[in-house]
Design an enzyme around this catalytic site. Structure first.
Site, mmCIF file in Angstrom:
data_model
loop_
_atom_site.group_PDB
_atom_site.id
_atom_site.type_symbol
_atom_site.label_atom_id
_atom_site.label_comp_id
_atom_site.label_asym_id
_atom_site.label_seq_id
_atom_site.Cartn_x
_atom_site.Cartn_y
_atom_site.Cartn_z
ATOM 1 N N GLU A 94 72.195 154.765 44.663
ATOM 2 C CA GLU A 94 71.476 153.511 44.446
ATOM 3 C C GLU A 94 71.675 152.967 45.971
ATOM 4 O OE1 GLU A 94 71.489 150.958 41.136
ATOM 5 O OE2 GLU A 94 71.119 152.756 39.858
ATOM 6 N N ASP B 259 73.976 161.775 39.528
ATOM 7 C CA ASP B 259 73.980 160.416 39.994
ATOM 8 C C ASP B 259 75.483 159.839 40.330
ATOM 9 O OD1 ASP B 259 71.921 158.553 40.301
ATOM 10 O OD2 ASP B 259 71.698 158.131 38.202
ATOM 11 N N LYS C 159 72.982 161.651 44.035
ATOM 12 C CA LYS C 159 71.880 160.430 44.006
ATOM 13 C C LYS C 159 72.879 159.078 44.241
ATOM 14 C CE LYS C 159 69.105 158.714 40.951
ATOM 15 N NZ LYS C 159 69.516 157.189 40.708
ATOM 16 N N GLU D 33 61.825 153.209 42.175
ATOM 17 C CA GLU D 33 61.632 152.410 40.782
ATOM 18 C C GLU D 33 61.395 151.284 40.797
ATOM 19 O OE1 GLU D 33 65.390 153.048 38.327
ATOM 20 O OE2 GLU D 33 64.457 151.942 36.744
ATOM 21 N N ASP E 112 72.599 158.253 35.794
ATOM 22 C CA ASP E 112 73.787 157.304 35.000
ATOM 23 C C ASP E 112 73.297 156.742 33.848
ATOM 24 O OD1 ASP E 112 72.431 155.609 36.504
ATOM 25 O OD2 ASP E 112 74.165 154.831 37.458
ATOM 26 N N SER E 113 71.653 156.710 33.576
ATOM 27 C CA SER E 113 71.241 156.280 32.563
ATOM 28 C C SER E 113 71.998 156.925 31.161
ATOM 29 C CB SER E 113 69.735 156.715 32.429
ATOM 30 O OG SER E 113 69.316 158.087 32.773
HETATM 31 O O1 KIV Z 1 69.873 157.100 36.033
HETATM 32 C C1 KIV Z 1 68.615 157.533 35.927
HETATM 33 O O2 KIV Z 1 68.249 157.985 35.049
HETATM 34 C C2 KIV Z 1 67.783 157.201 37.091
HETATM 35 C C3 KIV Z 1 66.295 157.521 36.963
HETATM 36 C C4 KIV Z 1 65.842 156.431 35.880
HETATM 37 C C5 KIV Z 1 65.749 157.605 38.167
HETATM 38 O O3 KIV Z 1 68.424 156.920 38.097
#
Ligand code: KIV
Length: 276
Positions: A120, A88, A118, A187, A49-50
């Site tokens: 959090e 994510d 994924k 992280e 989600d970056s």
């Molecule tokens: O969203 C993302 O890119 C991440 C990584 C930094 C692990 O969660």
């Protein structure tokens, strides 16, 4: 291509087997072109989600939607043929309860074809992880610095300064592991805290700003390629694509203005034929 010649996509079993072995190579990807380039070099491609920050220019990951993750997940799946692709789950799509998490994860998997999601994972998320895994969705956890929680933390702050931060990060990792997470991103934590987590959990840990002793490493690809001015301390820029792009754009602008572009090599040589 015959079935025998097809490249086999990595599975959750390949990832789980990496615990304590050769480190897993993981990077983020958001589009088909970059996913195709990264694919041969990576065990895992994460549609992080970056994407909200590095592609869409958002100030944090909080504004990212399921629709954005699905669109980018579809593109990455088209570009990658062998890496294990994880998408994510964005902020607000899994925290309420196990049913919400399962329904949104199932939609992401059905619409993208990705292999896993994924989340959090604060300690509360064990319920969601167990519920999803039992129903056929492989889940990766994410502990330590959790970008979706930066409004509570007051910014992007590395963890491991106090006993309480140590205890919380370890408890979160153990909760995700015991609930069935197949891997856990660790992280922004002190290296000795990352090492303690890696030694404690049974699944592979994927470090980012953590420790070289994690079972794998991940970075935001745009950071690693040097596309952004500011990067966190833990990023090693292996290229300077920002300068490359600037140089190419400047040359293009000069050649357009001087009419040096397009040249003979970029224009069609067509002969007019008589009308039939
Ligand atoms: O969203 C993302 O890119 C991440 C990584 C930094 C692990 O969660």
């Amino acid at each position: 291509m015959s079935a025998q010649n097809q490249i086999r996509r990595k599975t959750v079993r390949d990832i789980a087997k990496a615990k304590g072995g050769e480190p897993l190579v993981c990077l983020t990807a958001y589009d088909a072109t970059v996913a195709h380039i990264l694919d041969p070099h990576c065990d895992i491609l994460l549609v992080g989600d970056s994407v909200g920050m590095v592609v869409h220019g958002l100030p944090s990951t909080v504004g990212v939607t399921i629709e954005m993750m699905i669109l980018h997940g579809q593109a990455v799946m088209r570009g990658a043929s062998q890496a294990f692709v994880v998408v994510d789950m964005p902020f607000g799509s899994y925290e309420t309860n196990a049913d919400q998490a399962f329904l949104n994860a199932a939609r992401i998997m059905q619409e993208t074809g990705c292999q896993a999601v994924k989340i959090e994972s604060g300690a509360y998320a064990a319920t969601q992880i167990r519920h999803m895994v039992e129903r056929g969705i492989p889940v990766m956890g994410h502990v330590g610095l959790r970008p979706q929680a930066t409004n509570v933390d007051g910014g992007f702050r590395a963890k491991g300064r106090t006993d309480e931060e140590w205890t919380r990060a370890i408890e979160e990792a153990v909760a995700a592991d015991e609930a069935g997470a197949f891997a856990i991103v660790v992280e922004g934590v002190a290296p000795d805290l990352a090492d303690k987590i890696t030694a404690t959990v049974s699944c592979p840990t994927i470090g980012i700003g953590a420790s070289a002793n994690c079972d794998g490493q991940i970075l935001v690809t745009n950071d690693m390629l040097g596309m952004t001015d500011w990067v966190p301390k833990f990023v090693k820029k292996n290229a300077d694509l920002k300068t490359e792009i600037e140089t190419a754009a400047k040359l293009y602008a000069e050649e357009v203005k001087s009419r040096a572009f397009p040249g003979a090599a970029q224009t069609y040589k067509l002969r007019k034929t008589a009308k039939s």
